[in-house]
Enzyme design. Structure first.
Site, PDB file in Angstrom:
ATOM      1  N   ASP A  74       0.425  -1.278   0.039  1.00 28.94           N
ATOM      2  CA  ASP A  74      -0.428   0.159   0.043  1.00 28.94           C
ATOM      3  C   ASP A  74       0.977   1.258  -0.093  1.00 28.94           C
ATOM      4  O   ASP A  74       0.606   2.209  -0.906  1.00 28.94           O
ATOM      5  CB  ASP A  74      -0.762   0.168   1.228  1.00 28.94           C
ATOM      6  CG  ASP A  74      -1.776  -1.263   1.281  1.00 28.94           C
ATOM      7  OD1 ASP A  74      -2.522  -1.782   0.238  1.00 28.94           O
ATOM      8  OD2 ASP A  74      -2.709  -1.089   2.035  1.00 28.94           O
ATOM      9  N   TYR A 101       2.296   2.037  -3.193  1.00 27.15           N
ATOM     10  CA  TYR A 101       1.682   2.268  -4.420  1.00 27.15           C
ATOM     11  C   TYR A 101       0.942   4.113  -3.681  1.00 27.15           C
ATOM     12  O   TYR A 101       0.325   4.472  -5.174  1.00 27.15           O
ATOM     13  CB  TYR A 101       0.032   1.822  -3.871  1.00 27.15           C
ATOM     14  CG  TYR A 101      -1.661   1.847  -4.654  1.00 27.15           C
ATOM     15  CD1 TYR A 101      -1.186   1.681  -6.002  1.00 27.15           C
ATOM     16  CD2 TYR A 101      -2.408   2.595  -4.316  1.00 27.15           C
ATOM     17  CE1 TYR A 101      -2.224   1.687  -6.651  1.00 27.15           C
ATOM     18  CE2 TYR A 101      -3.894   2.959  -4.746  1.00 27.15           C
ATOM     19  CZ  TYR A 101      -3.692   2.552  -6.444  1.00 27.15           C
ATOM     20  OH  TYR A 101      -4.865   2.906  -6.923  1.00 27.15           O
ATOM     21  N   ASP A 102       0.332   4.500  -2.460  1.00 23.81           N
ATOM     22  CA  ASP A 102       1.001   5.804  -2.452  1.00 23.81           C
ATOM     23  C   ASP A 102       2.103   7.048  -2.951  1.00 23.81           C
ATOM     24  O   ASP A 102       1.430   7.578  -3.365  1.00 23.81           O
ATOM     25  CB  ASP A 102       0.950   5.795  -0.885  1.00 23.81           C
ATOM     26  CG  ASP A 102      -0.700   5.783  -0.751  1.00 23.81           C
ATOM     27  OD1 ASP A 102      -1.317   5.682  -1.389  1.00 23.81           O
ATOM     28  OD2 ASP A 102      -0.857   5.413   0.700  1.00 23.81           O
ATOM     29  N   SER A 106     -13.855   7.731  -4.190  1.00 26.29           N
ATOM     30  CA  SER A 106     -12.899   7.813  -3.234  1.00 26.29           C
ATOM     31  C   SER A 106     -12.084   8.458  -2.700  1.00 26.29           C
ATOM     32  O   SER A 106     -13.092   9.330  -2.094  1.00 26.29           O
ATOM     33  CB  SER A 106     -11.247   6.830  -4.921  1.00 26.29           C
ATOM     34  OG  SER A 106     -10.254   6.930  -3.950  1.00 26.29           O
ATOM     35  N   GLU A 123     -13.981   9.521  11.977  1.00 27.00           N
ATOM     36  CA  GLU A 123     -13.875   7.698  12.140  1.00 27.00           C
ATOM     37  C   GLU A 123     -12.913   6.661  11.672  1.00 27.00           C
ATOM     38  O   GLU A 123     -12.058   7.228  11.207  1.00 27.00           O
ATOM     39  CB  GLU A 123     -15.119   7.023  12.000  1.00 27.00           C
ATOM     40  CG  GLU A 123     -14.889   7.459   9.802  1.00 27.00           C
ATOM     41  CD  GLU A 123     -16.343   7.124   9.315  1.00 27.00           C
ATOM     42  OE1 GLU A 123     -17.235   8.172   9.328  1.00 27.00           O
ATOM     43  OE2 GLU A 123     -17.260   6.527   8.645  1.00 27.00           O
ATOM     44  N   LYS A 136     -10.701   4.403   9.555  1.00 25.20           N
ATOM     45  CA  LYS A 136     -10.461   3.618   7.721  1.00 25.20           C
ATOM     46  C   LYS A 136     -10.581   2.203   8.115  1.00 25.20           C
ATOM     47  O   LYS A 136      -9.209   1.521   7.831  1.00 25.20           O
ATOM     48  CB  LYS A 136     -10.086   4.508   7.181  1.00 25.20           C
ATOM     49  CG  LYS A 136      -9.925   4.770   5.526  1.00 25.20           C
ATOM     50  CD  LYS A 136      -9.160   5.136   4.338  1.00 25.20           C
ATOM     51  CE  LYS A 136      -9.127   4.891   3.607  1.00 25.20           C
ATOM     52  NZ  LYS A 136      -9.175   3.655   2.838  1.00 25.20           N
ATOM     53  N   LYS A 152     -15.005  13.512   8.087  1.00 25.82           N
ATOM     54  CA  LYS A 152     -16.153  14.095   7.216  1.00 25.82           C
ATOM     55  C   LYS A 152     -16.958  15.715   7.570  1.00 25.82           C
ATOM     56  O   LYS A 152     -16.951  15.203   8.333  1.00 25.82           O
ATOM     57  CB  LYS A 152     -17.236  12.991   7.057  1.00 25.82           C
ATOM     58  CG  LYS A 152     -16.795  11.989   6.784  1.00 25.82           C
ATOM     59  CD  LYS A 152     -17.270  10.474   6.672  1.00 25.82           C
ATOM     60  CE  LYS A 152     -16.771   9.538   5.833  1.00 25.82           C
ATOM     61  NZ  LYS A 152     -18.045   7.759   6.003  1.00 25.82           N
ATOM     62  N   LYS A 202      -4.517   8.907   6.194  1.00 29.98           N
ATOM     63  CA  LYS A 202      -3.665   7.606   6.903  1.00 29.98           C
ATOM     64  C   LYS A 202      -2.599   7.562   7.468  1.00 29.98           C
ATOM     65  O   LYS A 202      -1.464   8.753   8.186  1.00 29.98           O
ATOM     66  CB  LYS A 202      -3.117   7.511   5.337  1.00 29.98           C
ATOM     67  CG  LYS A 202      -3.565   7.546   4.154  1.00 29.98           C
ATOM     68  CD  LYS A 202      -4.853   6.562   3.744  1.00 29.98           C
ATOM     69  CE  LYS A 202      -4.374   5.571   3.357  1.00 29.98           C
ATOM     70  NZ  LYS A 202      -4.040   5.049   1.351  1.00 29.98           N
TER      71      LYS A 202
HETATM   72  S1  IVH Z   1     -15.920   7.598   3.125  1.00 28.38           S
HETATM   73  C1  IVH Z   1     -17.447   9.246  -0.504  1.00 28.38           C
HETATM   74  N1  IVH Z   1     -15.613   6.126   5.404  1.00 28.38           N
HETATM   75  O1  IVH Z   1     -12.108   3.791   1.754  1.00 28.38           O
HETATM   76  C2  IVH Z   1     -16.318   8.103  -0.049  1.00 28.38           C
HETATM   77  N2  IVH Z   1     -15.067   5.279   3.637  1.00 28.38           N
HETATM   78  O2  IVH Z   1     -10.503   6.169   0.090  1.00 28.38           O
HETATM   79  C3  IVH Z   1     -17.603   7.407   0.565  1.00 28.38           C
HETATM   80  N3  IVH Z   1     -13.412   3.411   3.369  1.00 28.38           N
HETATM   81  O3  IVH Z   1     -14.131   3.577  -1.169  1.00 28.38           O
HETATM   82  C4  IVH Z   1     -16.136   6.743   1.311  1.00 28.38           C
HETATM   83  N4  IVH Z   1     -13.494   2.959   5.702  1.00 28.38           N
HETATM   84  O4  IVH Z   1     -14.060   1.764   0.823  1.00 28.38           O
HETATM   85  C5  IVH Z   1     -15.585   6.200   4.391  1.00 28.38           C
HETATM   86  N5  IVH Z   1     -15.041   4.821   7.130  1.00 28.38           N
HETATM   87  C6  IVH Z   1     -15.380   5.354   5.876  1.00 28.38           C
HETATM   88  C7  IVH Z   1     -14.036   4.265   5.275  1.00 28.38           C
HETATM   89  C8  IVH Z   1     -13.669   4.109   3.832  1.00 28.38           C
HETATM   90  C9  IVH Z   1     -13.167   2.750   4.783  1.00 28.38           C
HETATM   91  C10 IVH Z   1     -12.906   3.101   1.861  1.00 28.38           C
HETATM   92  C11 IVH Z   1     -13.715   2.717   0.908  1.00 28.38           C
HETATM   93  C12 IVH Z   1     -13.896   4.116   0.222  1.00 28.38           C
HETATM   94  C13 IVH Z   1     -11.946   4.147   0.045  1.00 28.38           C
HETATM   95  C14 IVH Z   1     -11.838   5.145   0.271  1.00 28.38           C
END
Ligand code: IVH
Length: 432
Positions: free
Chosen positions: A69, A72-73, A118, A152, A154, A326, A350
């Site tokens: 990962d 990739y970044d 994403s 929250e 990820k 968010k 990250k």
């Molecule tokens: S919000 C419009 N919240 O991360 C954005 N994504 O790198 C909607 N992901 O495609 C995503 N935990 O698969 C959101 N708490 C979280 C997340 C999360 C994992 C993943 C998700 C997204 C990707 C983006």
């Protein structure tokens, strides 16, 4: 605490043939974008587009990543930096305009009523401050105006969109390329965390979230697979993706998948006025939501929550790779809107990469209290997992030669030599 894992021959020259993605990341990490000529930039963009597209296919289509990962970044960041310096060289197939990978053959296709996006990335606290500034600029708000954010974990799994009509689950789709995903409805119906029927839900409700596998379930699954001489998985994310994306849903049923809800797509009526309110509503409807989801009114508190989540990372029992922030007010979210592949109102902060490339400068032999000799690598200092590392244990002579305790080859039997560019990995999950 750190250990060597792989090595490559040192190389900083731009190569014209296809380069393994991890090697490319090493070259790219040493690249000075400000010094590139237009011709060099064109070549780099071509190499990066090809390597990132291969990495996307390996990760999203084959559930078998060909690159870390962190590497990739590095590739994506370098691609964006070159595009920012040479906007007119941006390719039609630019990786910065792409989300995920196209749906695999074999599955039915579902066009998402609303695209699945994403997230932009932040790596440092300053990136988070820039995110906050860009939001204020966009909204025309002064620095002192209060803006609340949710934060929250990820989750490191794969995203899934669940469509409910009149309270019944009618469709489940993977993200695919963001516009068209794979139809995995039968598979999703086998997951206990995913309700089949909802009470008091809007007539149309698309719930989005992450399918993942816990560490304990992953270990047990791999033991079962190994005992049956079947394929084992490299990590819980691959196991989750490989288990959900099965043409035979009965295989999925036998796999211990879980689901956290954290977002939504099409709705016939709003869930709430705030992000946090909407997540609470999803929990009331019967979805699992992450208990570390919280709302903060200032950046310092947001960053403190990031550090709290990071401190709990090793004991959560499932993989996370950062914290998502968010804008909490949904009216502000809709004013901020979307870019081509990411929303303006959210960002993923990250965790520092647990893997980094550096030069092996020497090997010293230390004599332990018991008289045991242990070789130690002296490294050109490099930041791994947020810590500067300049030494790493090489365990013993066999380890340097490329053999494990039973004399079996490790690192494909490659030995370790001074002056090589090597990959340093942070210690095991429990130790991190
Ligand atoms: S919000 C419009 N919240 O991360 C954005 N994504 O790198 C909607 N992901 O495609 C995503 N935990 O698969 C959101 N708490 C979280 C997340 C999360 C994992 C993943 C998700 C997204 C990707 C983006």
């Amino acid at each position: 605490m750190s250990e060597m894992s792989e090595q490559t021959q040192p190389s900083t020259a731009l190569r014209h043939s296809k380069v393994p993605a991890d090697d490319l990341a090493t070259q790219v990490a040493a690249l000075d974008v400000a010094q590139l000529t237009e011709a060099e930039a064109t070549l780099w963009l071509a190499q990066l587009a090809s390597a990132i597209s291969d990495a996307n296919a390996a990760y999203h289509e084959q559930d078998a990543p060909n690159i870390s990962d962190a590497a990739y970044d590095v590739l994506r960041r370098c691609n964006s930096a070159i595009e920012a310096r040479f906007p007119k060289l941006k390719r039609d197939d630019s990786p910065s305009e792409q989300v995920g990978s196209k749906p695999a053959e074999g599955f039915g296709k579902i066009t998402h009523a609303q695209r699945m996006l994403s997230l932009g990335n932040a790596f440092e606290a300053e990136d988070v401050a820039d995110f906050d500034k860009s939001i204020r600029n966009y909204l025309g708000l002064p620095a002192e105006a209060p803006i609340a954010y949710s934060a929250e974990p990820k989750i490191d799994g794969l995203s899934l969109s669940l469509r409910y009509e009149k309270g019944r689950l009618v469709q489940a789709a993977t993200r695919g390329d963001g516009s068209v995903g794979e139809n995995v409805t039968a598979n999703a119906r086998t997951i206990a965390d995913i309700p089949q029927v909802l009470d008091d839900a809007p007539d149309i409700l698309e719930v989005r979230g992450e399918v993942y596998m816990s560490h304990a379930d992953f270990d047990a699954l791999n033991s079962r697979q190994a005992a049956r001489k079947e394929k084992t998985f490299a990590n819980p994310r691959n196991a989750a993706a490989g288990s959900l994306r099965q043409l035979d849903a009965e295989i999925t049923r036998a796999r211990p998948l879980k689901f956290f809800a954290y977002a939504w797509g099409e709705l016939s009526a709003p869930l709430a006025e705030t992000q946090i309110g909407a997540v609470h509503r999803l929990a009331q409807l019967g979805f699992q939501t992450n208990p570390l989801t919280a709302r903060f009114e200032d950046l310092e508190a947001l960053l403190a929550h990031y550090r709290l989540i990071e401190s709990q990372r090793a004991t959560l029992g499932y993989d996370i790779d950062g914290v998502v922030y968010k804008v909490d007010d949904l009216a502000l979210q809709s004013r901020l809107g979307l870019r081509s592949t990411t929303p303006r109102w959210a960002i993923a902060h990250k965790f520092p990469a647990e893997l980094a490339w550096t030069r092996l400068e020497g090997i010293d032999i230390q004599v332990g209290r018991t008289g045991a000799l242990s070789p130690v690598a002296r490294l050109h200092p490099v930041t791994v997992g947020g810590v500067v590392v300049s030494n790493a244990t090489l365990h013993n002579e066999d380890y340097i030669a490329g053999r494990d305790a039973n004399g079996q080859p490790i690192r494909d039997g490659k030995d370790i030599r001074v002056f090589w560019i090597i990959c340093v990995r942070r210690g095991s999950r429990a130790a991190s």
